[in-house]
Design a protein around this motif. Structure first.
Motif, mmCIF file in Angstrom:
data_model
loop_
_atom_site.group_PDB
_atom_site.id
_atom_site.type_symbol
_atom_site.label_atom_id
_atom_site.label_comp_id
_atom_site.label_asym_id
_atom_site.label_seq_id
_atom_site.Cartn_x
_atom_site.Cartn_y
_atom_site.Cartn_z
ATOM 1 N N GLY A 178 105.482 65.384 22.433
ATOM 2 C CA GLY A 178 106.666 65.470 21.590
ATOM 3 C C GLY A 178 107.897 65.992 22.279
ATOM 4 N N ARG A 179 107.938 65.888 23.608
ATOM 5 C CA ARG A 179 109.074 66.429 24.346
ATOM 6 C C ARG A 179 110.169 65.394 24.632
ATOM 7 N N VAL A 180 109.980 64.158 24.162
ATOM 8 C CA VAL A 180 111.004 63.121 24.360
ATOM 9 C C VAL A 180 111.256 62.427 23.029
ATOM 10 N N PRO A 181 111.918 63.101 22.100
ATOM 11 C CA PRO A 181 112.108 62.535 20.756
ATOM 12 C C PRO A 181 112.884 61.225 20.742
ATOM 13 N N GLY A 182 113.649 60.937 21.798
ATOM 14 C CA GLY A 182 114.397 59.683 21.847
ATOM 15 C C GLY A 182 113.652 58.542 22.493
ATOM 16 N N HIS A 183 112.362 58.709 22.754
ATOM 17 C CA HIS A 183 111.583 57.649 23.406
ATOM 18 C C HIS A 183 111.558 56.402 22.524
ATOM 19 N N PRO A 184 111.590 55.199 23.145
ATOM 20 C CA PRO A 184 111.573 53.954 22.352
ATOM 21 C C PRO A 184 110.435 53.867 21.349
ATOM 22 N N LEU A 185 109.276 54.454 21.644
ATOM 23 C CA LEU A 185 108.148 54.372 20.718
ATOM 24 C C LEU A 185 108.345 55.232 19.471
ATOM 25 N N LEU A 186 109.368 56.072 19.479
ATOM 26 C CA LEU A 186 109.596 56.961 18.349
ATOM 27 C C LEU A 186 110.829 56.588 17.544
ATOM 28 N N THR A 187 111.529 55.524 17.954
ATOM 29 C CA THR A 187 112.742 55.129 17.248
ATOM 30 C C THR A 187 112.396 54.421 15.946
ATOM 31 N N PRO A 188 113.228 54.594 14.915
ATOM 32 C CA PRO A 188 112.925 53.955 13.624
ATOM 33 C C PRO A 188 113.130 52.451 13.631
ATOM 34 N N ASP A 189 114.021 51.927 14.501
ATOM 35 C CA ASP A 189 114.320 50.498 14.441
ATOM 36 C C ASP A 189 113.342 49.653 15.234
ATOM 37 N N PHE A 190 112.564 50.266 16.121
ATOM 38 C CA PHE A 190 111.572 49.505 16.890
ATOM 39 C C PHE A 190 110.243 50.253 17.003
ATOM 40 N N GLY A 191 110.300 51.487 17.427
ATOM 41 C CA GLY A 191 109.087 52.207 17.791
ATOM 42 C C GLY A 191 108.085 52.389 16.666
ATOM 43 N N MET A 192 108.554 52.753 15.482
ATOM 44 C CA MET A 192 107.619 53.003 14.396
ATOM 45 C C MET A 192 106.944 51.705 13.941
ATOM 46 N N GLN A 193 107.713 50.622 13.936
ATOM 47 C CA GLN A 193 107.101 49.326 13.636
ATOM 48 C C GLN A 193 106.077 48.949 14.698
ATOM 49 N N PHE A 194 106.430 49.204 15.958
ATOM 50 C CA PHE A 194 105.523 48.841 17.045
ATOM 51 C C PHE A 194 104.227 49.633 16.957
ATOM 52 N N GLN A 195 104.327 50.915 16.650
ATOM 53 C CA GLN A 195 103.117 51.718 16.456
ATOM 54 C C GLN A 195 102.245 51.127 15.347
ATOM 55 N N GLN A 196 102.877 50.796 14.236
ATOM 56 C CA GLN A 196 102.133 50.258 13.097
ATOM 57 C C GLN A 196 101.479 48.928 13.450
ATOM 58 N N HIS A 197 102.196 48.099 14.181
ATOM 59 C CA HIS A 197 101.671 46.818 14.646
ATOM 60 C C HIS A 197 100.414 47.034 15.488
ATOM 61 N N GLN A 198 100.487 47.944 16.459
ATOM 62 C CA GLN A 198 99.377 48.135 17.389
ATOM 63 C C GLN A 198 98.119 48.672 16.708
ATOM 64 N N ILE A 199 98.288 49.624 15.799
ATOM 65 C CA ILE A 199 97.094 50.205 15.181
ATOM 66 C C ILE A 199 96.474 49.240 14.178
ATOM 67 N N ALA A 200 97.312 48.393 13.540
ATOM 68 C CA ALA A 200 96.773 47.407 12.607
ATOM 69 C C ALA A 200 96.007 46.327 13.345
ATOM 70 N N ARG A 201 96.551 45.847 14.444
ATOM 71 C CA ARG A 201 95.825 44.807 15.169
ATOM 72 C C ARG A 201 94.561 45.375 15.819
ATOM 73 N N THR A 202 94.582 46.664 16.173
ATOM 74 C CA THR A 202 93.360 47.295 16.674
ATOM 75 C C THR A 202 92.264 47.215 15.622
ATOM 76 N N ARG A 203 92.607 47.503 14.380
ATOM 77 C CA ARG A 203 91.631 47.417 13.292
ATOM 78 C C ARG A 203 91.123 45.982 13.129
ATOM 79 N N TYR A 204 92.034 45.012 13.182
ATOM 80 C CA TYR A 204 91.647 43.613 12.999
ATOM 81 C C TYR A 204 90.656 43.173 14.076
#
Length: 290
Positions: free
Chosen positions: A58-84
């Protein structure tokens, strides 16, 4: 955008996306109610270098994976496809399939974490640098494969079907194929060649799970190119019309179904993340050869 002759390893170019994806799985899987959990993903990320550890801590709050316009969607995408894909492989094993092929395996650790039946062989195809990093990292952390794991160090632009067979794959037996996070990094013609090879190597009873994405409309591509994190991803993909997997395999006697990621997330009871809706273009496919 990609070029046909580019080169990469675990820390550069397309190879670095394996770490990006693993980091997304690690972050998204921390929630107790996450659709899937991949505890080995965090091991890879921590082994990759201090900048990745900073992300997890949590030391890089501006990291692309944490941004609301891309990162949060990308996280959700990855964990959902992992389940599939986890569910797909568990179902394939339940039918008696004992031969699994993971194309462009990256930092996929399913050979180490899924409850494989005795006699299951998992073939992982990727560049040697990626496979070496995965094996050495998990060995050092004390993890062993739960199936017979065969590394097939080959670039998919080379004669990978021959390399696969030379490593013990038996095309006369039914197999389960994983094509996850791969097709958008291939030109359309190369995708068709990949499908041809899988079709030729698949005995009756085989099944394939595929992730594919509709081409980004110009407006969406522009929005993603301007977003934090999305711009790097857009430059790595081939955003061109291509064969739709369900139709391609259906024309060759396979039966199948597909679901768009947004619908699949709703099936899982997950609210959609805000931001550029790349999720609405991603769909997941399963096809079976009778």
């Amino acid at each position: 955008m990609r070029t046909d002759g580019d080169s990469w390893d675990i820390n550069t170019g397309v190879g670095s996306t394996a770490l990006f994806v693993a980091a997304a799985r690690a972050l998204a899987g921390r929630a107790a109610d996450a659709p899937a959990h991949d505890p080995l993903a965090e091991i890879f990320v921590r082994a990759a270098g201090p900048e990745w550890v900073d992300l997890l801590e949590g030391r890089v709050p501006g990291h692309p994976l944490l941004t609301p316009d891309f990162g949060m969607q990308f996280q959700q995408h990855q964990i959902a496809r992992t389940r599939y894909f986890d569910d797909f492989l568990n179902a394939a094993a339940a039918t008696g399939i004992r031969q699994v092929v993971i194309l462009a395996a990256g930092l996929d650790a399913r050979a180490y974490r899924l409850p494989w039946p005795d006699g299951t062989v998992v073939y992982e195809l990727d560049r040697p640098q990626v496979l070496e990093f995965k094996r050495e990292t998990l060995t050092e952390a004390g993890h062993k494969p739960r199936a017979q794991r065969h590394e097939v160090p080959v670039d998919l632009r080379e004669d990978w079907p021959n390399a696969l067979c030379e490593n013990g794959f038996d095309p006369s037996l039914p197999s389960a194929w994983l094509v996850e996070g791969l097709l958008i990094y291939l030109p359309p013609a190369a995708q068709d060649q990949l499908f041809d090879a899988i079709d030729a190597l698949s005995a009756p009873g085989s099944r394939i799970a595929i992730e594919q994405m509709d081409p980004l409309p110009e407006a969406a591509a522009t929005a993603m190119a301007d977003s934090d994190g999305g711009s790097d991803w857009v430059r790595l993909i081939y955003n061109e019309p291509r064969s739709e997997a369900t139709a391609w395999f259906g024309a060759r006697g396979w039966t199948g179904e597909r679901v768009y990621l947004t619908d699949y997330l709703q099936e899982l009871g997950r609210p959609l993340a805000d931001g550029v809706q790349q999720q609405s273009l991603i769909n997941l496919v399963t096809v079976v050869r009778p």
